[in-house]
Design a protein around this motif. Sequence first.
Motif, short mmCIF file in Angstrom:
data_model
loop_
_atom_site.label_atom_id
_atom_site.label_comp_id
_atom_site.label_asym_id
_atom_site.label_seq_id
_atom_site.Cartn_x
_atom_site.Cartn_y
_atom_site.Cartn_z
N SER A 245 0.83 -1.21 0.00
CA SER A 245 0.00 0.00 0.00
C SER A 245 0.86 1.26 0.00
O SER A 245 0.58 2.20 -0.73
N SER A 246 1.94 1.29 0.78
CA SER A 246 2.83 2.45 0.78
C SER A 246 3.52 2.60 -0.56
O SER A 246 3.68 3.70 -1.08
N LEU A 247 3.91 1.47 -1.12
CA LEU A 247 4.58 1.49 -2.42
C LEU A 247 3.65 2.04 -3.49
O LEU A 247 4.02 2.93 -4.25
N VAL A 248 2.43 1.52 -3.53
CA VAL A 248 1.47 1.95 -4.55
C VAL A 248 1.08 3.41 -4.35
O VAL A 248 1.04 4.19 -5.29
N SER A 249 0.83 3.82 -3.08
CA SER A 249 0.46 5.22 -2.86
C SER A 249 1.63 6.14 -3.16
O SER A 249 1.45 7.23 -3.70
N GLY A 250 2.86 5.71 -2.86
CA GLY A 250 4.04 6.51 -3.18
C GLY A 250 4.20 6.70 -4.67
O GLY A 250 4.55 7.78 -5.14
N LEU A 251 3.90 5.66 -5.42
CA LEU A 251 4.00 5.76 -6.87
C LEU A 251 2.94 6.71 -7.42
O LEU A 251 3.23 7.55 -8.27
N SER A 252 1.72 6.62 -6.90
CA SER A 252 0.68 7.49 -7.45
C SER A 252 0.89 8.94 -7.02
O SER A 252 0.63 9.85 -7.79
N GLN A 253 1.40 9.17 -5.79
CA GLN A 253 1.66 10.53 -5.34
C GLN A 253 2.77 11.19 -6.15
O GLN A 253 2.80 12.40 -6.30
N ASN A 254 3.69 10.40 -6.64
CA ASN A 254 4.81 10.94 -7.40
C ASN A 254 4.58 10.87 -8.91
O ASN A 254 5.52 10.96 -9.69
N GLY A 255 3.33 10.69 -9.32
CA GLY A 255 3.01 10.64 -10.73
C GLY A 255 3.53 9.41 -11.44
O GLY A 255 3.75 9.41 -12.64
N LEU A 256 3.73 8.35 -10.68
CA LEU A 256 4.29 7.12 -11.25
C LEU A 256 3.24 6.02 -11.36
O LEU A 256 3.57 4.84 -11.45
N GLY A 257 1.97 6.41 -11.37
CA GLY A 257 0.87 5.45 -11.40
C GLY A 257 0.91 4.52 -12.60
O GLY A 257 0.62 3.33 -12.48
N GLU A 258 1.28 5.05 -13.76
CA GLU A 258 1.34 4.19 -14.95
C GLU A 258 2.40 3.12 -14.81
O GLU A 258 2.23 1.98 -15.26
N ILE A 259 3.50 3.49 -14.16
CA ILE A 259 4.59 2.53 -13.97
C ILE A 259 4.12 1.39 -13.07
O ILE A 259 4.25 0.22 -13.41
N VAL A 260 3.53 1.75 -11.90
CA VAL A 260 3.10 0.68 -10.99
C VAL A 260 1.96 -0.12 -11.61
O VAL A 260 1.87 -1.32 -11.40
N GLY A 261 1.13 0.51 -12.41
CA GLY A 261 0.06 -0.22 -13.09
C GLY A 261 0.62 -1.32 -13.97
O GLY A 261 0.06 -2.41 -14.05
N SER A 262 1.76 -1.05 -14.60
CA SER A 262 2.38 -2.07 -15.45
C SER A 262 2.94 -3.21 -14.60
O SER A 262 2.96 -4.36 -15.03
N TRP A 263 3.38 -2.91 -13.38
CA TRP A 263 3.90 -3.96 -12.51
C TRP A 263 2.79 -4.84 -12.00
O TRP A 263 2.96 -6.04 -11.82
N LEU A 264 1.63 -4.22 -11.75
CA LEU A 264 0.50 -4.96 -11.19
C LEU A 264 -0.26 -5.73 -12.26
O LEU A 264 -0.91 -6.72 -11.97
N GLY A 265 -0.20 -5.25 -13.51
CA GLY A 265 -0.92 -5.90 -14.60
C GLY A 265 -0.16 -7.09 -15.15
O GLY A 265 0.91 -7.45 -14.68
N ASN A 266 -0.73 -7.67 -16.19
CA ASN A 266 -0.13 -8.87 -16.78
C ASN A 266 0.83 -8.60 -17.92
O ASN A 266 1.48 -9.50 -18.40
N GLY A 267 0.92 -7.35 -18.37
CA GLY A 267 1.80 -7.02 -19.48
C GLY A 267 3.24 -6.84 -19.04
O GLY A 267 3.64 -7.23 -17.94
N GLU A 268 4.02 -6.22 -19.91
CA GLU A 268 5.44 -5.98 -19.63
C GLU A 268 5.58 -4.94 -18.51
O GLU A 268 4.82 -3.98 -18.43
N ASN A 269 6.57 -5.12 -17.65
CA ASN A 269 6.81 -4.19 -16.55
C ASN A 269 7.59 -2.98 -17.04
O ASN A 269 8.65 -3.13 -17.64
N ALA A 270 7.05 -1.79 -16.79
CA ALA A 270 7.75 -0.55 -17.14
C ALA A 270 8.94 -0.38 -16.19
O ALA A 270 8.90 -0.80 -15.04
N SER A 271 9.99 0.25 -16.69
CA SER A 271 11.16 0.48 -15.84
C SER A 271 10.96 1.74 -15.01
O SER A 271 10.09 2.56 -15.29
N ILE A 272 11.78 1.87 -13.98
CA ILE A 272 11.74 3.04 -13.10
C ILE A 272 13.17 3.58 -13.02
O ILE A 272 14.13 2.82 -12.97
N SER A 273 13.30 4.91 -13.07
CA SER A 273 14.63 5.52 -13.07
C SER A 273 15.17 5.63 -11.64
O SER A 273 14.42 5.47 -10.66
#
Length: 148
Positions: A48-76
């Motif tokens: 929950s902290s990880l997901v909320s941290g991603l969405s607060q920092n505008g990284l929602g699309e990235i975490v969405g790719s990790w949670l979904g079944n497609g390819e995982n987006a990278s993070i800088s």
Amino acid sequence: MDLMDLLKVGGSLIQGNSDDATTGLDVGDIANALGGLLGNSEGGLDLSSLVSGLSQNGLGEIVGSWLGNGENASISLDQVKDLLGSDKITEFASQLGLSEESAAGALADALPQVVDQATSGENSIVEEMLAKVGGAEGAMNMLGKMFG
């Protein structure tokens, strides 16, 4: 898959990444450091902290790719620092005797795959978490109370 198995997967990913600084590290030591970084007080993964941290920092699309079944987006490296906080990266780095840059790079390599594995397939950590609150319906009821 229990949390320690998952942390060991993360440890193996970090040990085997392209940074020579992580090559000689013990997988168990990395797993323990990851547990301190990503764990919660109940001994589980603090998704929950990880997901909320991603969405607060505008990284929602990235975490969405990790949670979904497609390819995982990278993070800088900068995004990892924004997500986890520099103090946690510093602590993780010092536990393993790494530079902060190596630690952030290792986490950027491992986090997408660790979260993906934690949230996919049968016996995932998410399934275990849902079971504790009465399945998807129980989770929705809990969210409804939180945001209602």
